[in-house]
Design a protein around this motif. Structure first.
Motif, short mmCIF file in Angstrom:
data_model
loop_
_atom_site.label_atom_id
_atom_site.label_comp_id
_atom_site.label_asym_id
_atom_site.label_seq_id
_atom_site.Cartn_x
_atom_site.Cartn_y
_atom_site.Cartn_z
N GLN A 60 34.06 4.66 -41.39
CA GLN A 60 32.86 4.09 -41.54
C GLN A 60 32.24 4.12 -43.13
N ASN A 61 32.65 5.45 -43.78
CA ASN A 61 32.23 5.25 -45.14
C ASN A 61 32.77 4.51 -45.85
N VAL A 62 34.07 4.23 -45.87
CA VAL A 62 34.77 3.08 -46.58
C VAL A 62 34.19 1.79 -46.60
N LEU A 63 33.96 1.69 -45.30
CA LEU A 63 33.19 0.17 -45.02
C LEU A 63 31.84 -0.01 -45.60
N ALA A 64 31.07 1.31 -45.52
CA ALA A 64 29.60 1.02 -46.06
C ALA A 64 29.74 1.16 -47.51
N GLU A 65 30.69 1.80 -48.24
CA GLU A 65 30.67 1.76 -49.80
C GLU A 65 31.33 0.36 -50.28
N SER A 66 32.03 -0.08 -49.41
CA SER A 66 32.90 -1.55 -49.78
C SER A 66 31.78 -2.44 -49.61
N GLY A 67 31.24 -2.26 -48.37
CA GLY A 67 30.22 -3.42 -47.79
C GLY A 67 28.88 -3.56 -48.72
N SER A 68 28.82 -2.44 -49.23
CA SER A 68 27.27 -2.46 -50.07
C SER A 68 27.59 -3.47 -51.33
N ALA A 69 28.71 -3.72 -51.94
CA ALA A 69 28.84 -4.75 -52.95
C ALA A 69 28.76 -6.06 -52.58
N GLY A 70 29.04 -6.34 -51.19
CA GLY A 70 29.39 -7.66 -50.65
C GLY A 70 30.14 -7.82 -49.50
N CYS A 71 30.16 -8.87 -48.78
CA CYS A 71 30.56 -9.06 -47.38
C CYS A 71 32.08 -8.30 -47.03
N VAL A 72 32.15 -7.54 -46.25
CA VAL A 72 33.58 -7.16 -45.87
C VAL A 72 33.67 -7.43 -44.18
N LEU A 73 34.75 -8.10 -43.89
CA LEU A 73 34.98 -7.94 -42.41
C LEU A 73 35.45 -6.71 -41.89
N PRO A 74 34.89 -5.97 -40.99
CA PRO A 74 35.35 -4.58 -40.60
C PRO A 74 36.30 -4.79 -39.69
N MET A 75 37.35 -3.88 -39.76
CA MET A 75 38.30 -3.48 -38.78
C MET A 75 37.92 -2.38 -38.04
N ARG A 76 38.22 -2.49 -36.69
CA ARG A 76 37.72 -1.17 -35.91
C ARG A 76 38.74 0.03 -36.06
N PHE A 77 38.26 1.23 -35.99
CA PHE A 77 38.93 2.36 -36.26
C PHE A 77 40.23 2.30 -35.58
#
Length: 257
Positions: A60-77
């Motif tokens: 979740q932290n990787v998605l939060a950090e990367s998503g704060s700068a722009g749209c990221v399509l999240p993959m599930r754990f």
């Protein structure tokens, strides 16, 4: 070495912070794989990965950090590909789909809403709305609570009414929240909840959506309503390089009404 996939972004997405770590112990360094106009946020996949709290939070932290700068399509754990080449191959193969999703999900977050009946409250409501059930209960009371078959009949009538109320209330809750969402995804029915629905919400409208939840709690006081979010929009991205294994990392539970 297998490749763990956190999410997919545009190639123009800002660079990740230096030294970012992902899943694993020690944490595997997070890196970027590029293919055409797309990029995948990945790390090496640790062996024996399990959905433990520490690993879920790392994902979740990787998605939060990367998503704060722009749209990221999240993959599930637990999304793991055989190697880097398999990831870039899927990016190339499904480029049109991912680019469309990045555009559609830009600036949007997910809220998952689950609901169940408050048992005593829904029983009172069922009794109030059904003259037949009230009459049967009253007849049983006058007969000294009735015989075995009378009790069974009353129980079956109440159970059927509650079941019908579940479907009715699930629809009412969804309709109350839909106007403040851009898209809706209905979860599997076998979850133990009468409603399990994910809503795609514009970040700028999040307060309006949460206000709608609070109003629904007031309008449907016989429901226990739980909200999980904000989350990356997991429910609005098709599985990527591999089928997801495990469950998604959770957000903040705003509590029950």
């Amino acid at each position: 070495m297998s490749t763990y996939v956190y999410g997919i972004a545009a190639r123009s997405h800002p660079a990740l912070p230096d030294g970012m770590g992902g899943v694993g112990d020690p944490a595997r360094p997070v890196r970027i794989l590029e293919e055409g106009d797309l990029a995948a946020i990945v790390s090496d996949a640790p062996e024996g990965l399990r959905p433990k709290r520490k690993e879920l939070l790392a994902h979740q932290n990787v998605l939060a950090e990367s998503g704060s700068a722009g749209c990221v399509l999240p993959m599930r754990f637990g999304s793991v590909a055989p190697d880097d080449a398999a990831v870039t191959g899927v990016l190339a193969e499904r480029a049109e789909h991912y680019e469309e999703r990045l555009t559609a999900l830009d600036g949007r977050i997910e809220y998952n809403v689950k609901a169940n009946h408050v048992e005593e409250a829904v029983l009172h409501r069922v009794m109030a709305e059904s003259p037949e059930i009230r009459a049967c209960a009253e007849a049983n009371r006058k007969a000294g609570r009735g015989g075995y078959e009378d009790k069974i009949r009353l129980g079956e009538m109440v159970a059927a009414a509650v079941k019908a109320k579940e479907a009715e209330d699930a629809l009412a809750l969804r309709r109350a929240l839909e106007p403040d969402a851009d898209a809706v995804g209905v979860g599997p029915e076998s979850t133990g909840w009468l409603a399990n629905v994910s809503f795609l919400v514009d970040r700028r409208s999040a307060e309006n959506f949460l206000a709608a939840v609070e109003q629904a709690r007031k309008d449907l006081p016989h429901l226990e309503v739980r909200v999980n979010g904000p989350l990356p929009p997991y429910s609005f991205v098709e599985p990527g390089p591999t089928e997801p294994a495990g469950s998604a990392a959770g957000g903040v539970d705003t509590g029950a009404g």
